[in-house]
Design a protein around this motif. Structure first.
Motif, short mmCIF file in Angstrom:
data_model
loop_
_atom_site.label_atom_id
_atom_site.label_comp_id
_atom_site.label_asym_id
_atom_site.label_seq_id
_atom_site.Cartn_x
_atom_site.Cartn_y
_atom_site.Cartn_z
N GLY A 15 -5.28 0.41 -9.63
CA GLY A 15 -4.44 0.92 -8.56
C GLY A 15 -5.21 1.77 -7.58
N ASN A 16 -6.54 1.64 -7.61
CA ASN A 16 -7.43 2.37 -6.70
C ASN A 16 -7.44 3.88 -6.97
OD1 ASN A 16 -7.89 -0.12 -5.58
ND2 ASN A 16 -7.11 0.37 -3.55
N LEU A 17 -7.46 4.24 -8.25
CA LEU A 17 -7.59 5.65 -8.59
C LEU A 17 -8.93 6.18 -8.09
CD1 LEU A 17 -6.44 8.14 -10.08
CD2 LEU A 17 -7.61 7.30 -12.14
N TYR A 18 -8.87 7.17 -7.23
CA TYR A 18 -10.04 7.85 -6.63
C TYR A 18 -10.78 6.97 -5.62
CZ TYR A 18 -9.20 11.05 -10.49
OH TYR A 18 -8.62 11.88 -11.40
N THR A 81 8.51 3.72 2.73
CA THR A 81 8.51 4.82 3.69
C THR A 81 9.03 4.39 5.05
OG1 THR A 81 6.23 4.34 4.32
CG2 THR A 81 6.58 5.95 2.55
N GLY A 82 8.93 3.09 5.33
CA GLY A 82 9.36 2.60 6.63
C GLY A 82 8.38 2.91 7.74
N GLY A 83 7.22 3.45 7.37
CA GLY A 83 6.21 3.78 8.37
C GLY A 83 5.26 2.63 8.63
N ARG A 88 -2.22 7.91 4.02
CA ARG A 88 -2.76 7.52 2.73
C ARG A 88 -2.04 8.28 1.63
NH1 ARG A 88 -5.32 2.98 3.32
NH2 ARG A 88 -6.56 3.34 1.44
N ASP A 89 -2.06 7.71 0.45
CA ASP A 89 -1.43 8.35 -0.69
C ASP A 89 -2.10 9.70 -0.95
OD1 ASP A 89 0.25 8.50 -3.04
OD2 ASP A 89 -1.56 8.10 -4.21
N THR A 90 -1.32 10.67 -1.38
CA THR A 90 -1.84 12.02 -1.60
C THR A 90 -1.97 12.38 -3.08
OG1 THR A 90 0.40 12.95 -1.48
CG2 THR A 90 -0.87 12.84 0.57
N GLU A 91 -1.79 11.40 -3.98
CA GLU A 91 -1.83 11.70 -5.41
C GLU A 91 -2.99 11.02 -6.12
OE1 GLU A 91 1.74 11.89 -7.63
OE2 GLU A 91 2.99 12.33 -5.87
N PHE A 93 -4.79 8.19 -5.32
CA PHE A 93 -5.01 6.75 -5.23
C PHE A 93 -5.35 6.38 -3.80
CE2 PHE A 93 -2.38 7.43 -8.93
CZ PHE A 93 -2.93 6.58 -9.88
N ASP A 94 -6.38 5.57 -3.64
CA ASP A 94 -6.86 5.17 -2.33
C ASP A 94 -6.05 3.97 -1.85
OD1 ASP A 94 -8.23 4.75 0.00
OD2 ASP A 94 -10.12 4.14 -0.95
N VAL A 95 -4.81 4.24 -1.45
CA VAL A 95 -3.89 3.20 -0.98
C VAL A 95 -3.11 3.73 0.20
CG1 VAL A 95 -3.66 2.06 -3.23
CG2 VAL A 95 -2.11 3.93 -2.62
N PRO A 96 -2.62 2.84 1.06
CA PRO A 96 -1.76 3.29 2.16
C PRO A 96 -0.42 3.78 1.64
CG PRO A 96 -1.88 0.90 2.13
CD PRO A 96 -2.89 1.39 1.14
N ALA A 97 0.12 4.76 2.31
CA ALA A 97 1.38 5.38 1.87
C ALA A 97 2.58 4.60 2.38
CB ALA A 97 1.44 6.82 2.32
#
Length: 317
Positions: A15-18, A81-83, A88-91, A93-97
């Motif tokens: 899940g792209n952790l870090y 999110t509808g965006g 980017r995710d803030t927890e 994971f290197d993924v779009p929010a």
């Protein structure tokens, strides 16, 4: 006791952790796990805002469904999110929010979580469903999530139920209160910390609950043949005294023809309460390396470590 393979794939890294992993590398990692005989996969909606579930499902979809054990978790719903995905995710994971996590341990939330996970996975069922990180929602989990998962087990929607956390005290209480099949505890039983053996393990053994260990490499420190000073421990900079202790264990391991990571895995599996370990992997090379950690270490290495009191709570195999 619910039967689990002795080791499995922890999919947070997929899940792209870090750092990001490509779709191709993620698929190659799961394929390499299959080729190595791994038939147990742990995932969760939390991991990459659903990306890990999507990647795991895509890689397993054409495998015989009765040939593997798939475990996911409930407690966080993913809401679009509808965006425009610029953030980017803030927890971690290197993924779009494109989605946001919403805590929900209600009965309805649990049902929806499993339904959403199945859609992301593209599979017809999950085998094990765990209540995920209810640390700040213990009462909600007791009233909603656990009773609902037990009902879903009775209905045959899932085969086994349990909880996954980093802390042993609430897990111990849940094991004593509910008829749980599996508990996953991360970072509380490894070469440097045996705290899970004081409360959780005895309770699980009394209740016939299978214990799965995550974090047997202590989030990095024990993953190296020769730990560097900047190693991580419990997801932070490792204290100097623990780095020194890990380096001494590594030195003793080398003197006996084995490695620190091999000792970390074998120490974890030696405890009779432990049914399985899940190891995070993000490449075929890591799969191949980890598959080689299970050959029994020479008995003399454990005797040498015992003489110096270097290993926490060791149980002889």
């Amino acid at each position: 006791m619910f039967a689990l393979p002795r080791w499995g794939l922890g999919s947070a890294a997929l899940g792209n952790l870090y750092t990001a992993v490509s779709d191709e590398d993620a698929r190659a990692t799961v394929d390499a796990c299959w080729d190595a005989g791994i038939r147990y996969v742990d995932t969760a909606p939390h991991y990459g805002l659903g990306l890990a579930e999507e990647r795991v499902g895509a890689a397993l979809r054409d495998r015989p469904r009765d040939g593997f054990v798939l475990q996911t978790k409930v407690g966080r719903l993913l809401v679009p999110t509808g965006g425009d995905a610029a953030g980017r995710d803030t927890e971690g994971f290197d993924v779009p929010a494109t989605r946001t996590r919403v805590w929900d341990f209600s009965a309805a939330g649990v049902r929806r979580s499993i339904e959403d996970s199945l859609e992301r996975l593209g599979l017809d069922r999950v085998d094990v469903a765990l209540v995920h990180d209810p640390d700040d929602h213990l009462d909600d989990a007791r009233r909603g999530a656990f009773p609902e998962l037990l009902r879903m087990r009775e209905e045959g929607i899932v085969r086994a139920v349990g909880a996954g956390m980093n802390e042993t005290a609430p897990l111990t209480a849940f094991v004593e209160e509910f008829d749980l099949d599996v508990v996953l505890v991360a970072g509380r039983y490894h070469l440097l910390d045996a705290s899970a053996a004081t409360d959780l393990f005895p309770a699980a053994q009394r209740g016939g609950t299978a214990v799965v260990l995550g974090g047997v490499f202590a989030s990095g420190l024990l993953a190296h043949d020769d730990p560097p000073p900047e190693s991580t421990y419990a997801y932070a900079q490792a204290p100097a005294d623990l780095v020194a202790r890990a380096r001494r264990i590594a030195q003793v391991a080398r003197e006996h023809g084995t490695t620190l990571p091999a000792l970390a895995v074998q120490h974890a599996l030696a405890h009779p309460a432990v049914a399985s370990v899940v190891l995070g992997m993000r490449s075929p090379a890591e799969v191949h390396r980890n598959a080689g950690l299970f050959a029994p270490a020479p008995a003399g290495v454990w005797e040498a470590l015992d003489r110096e009191g270097l290993v926490a709570g060791r149980v002889a195999a």
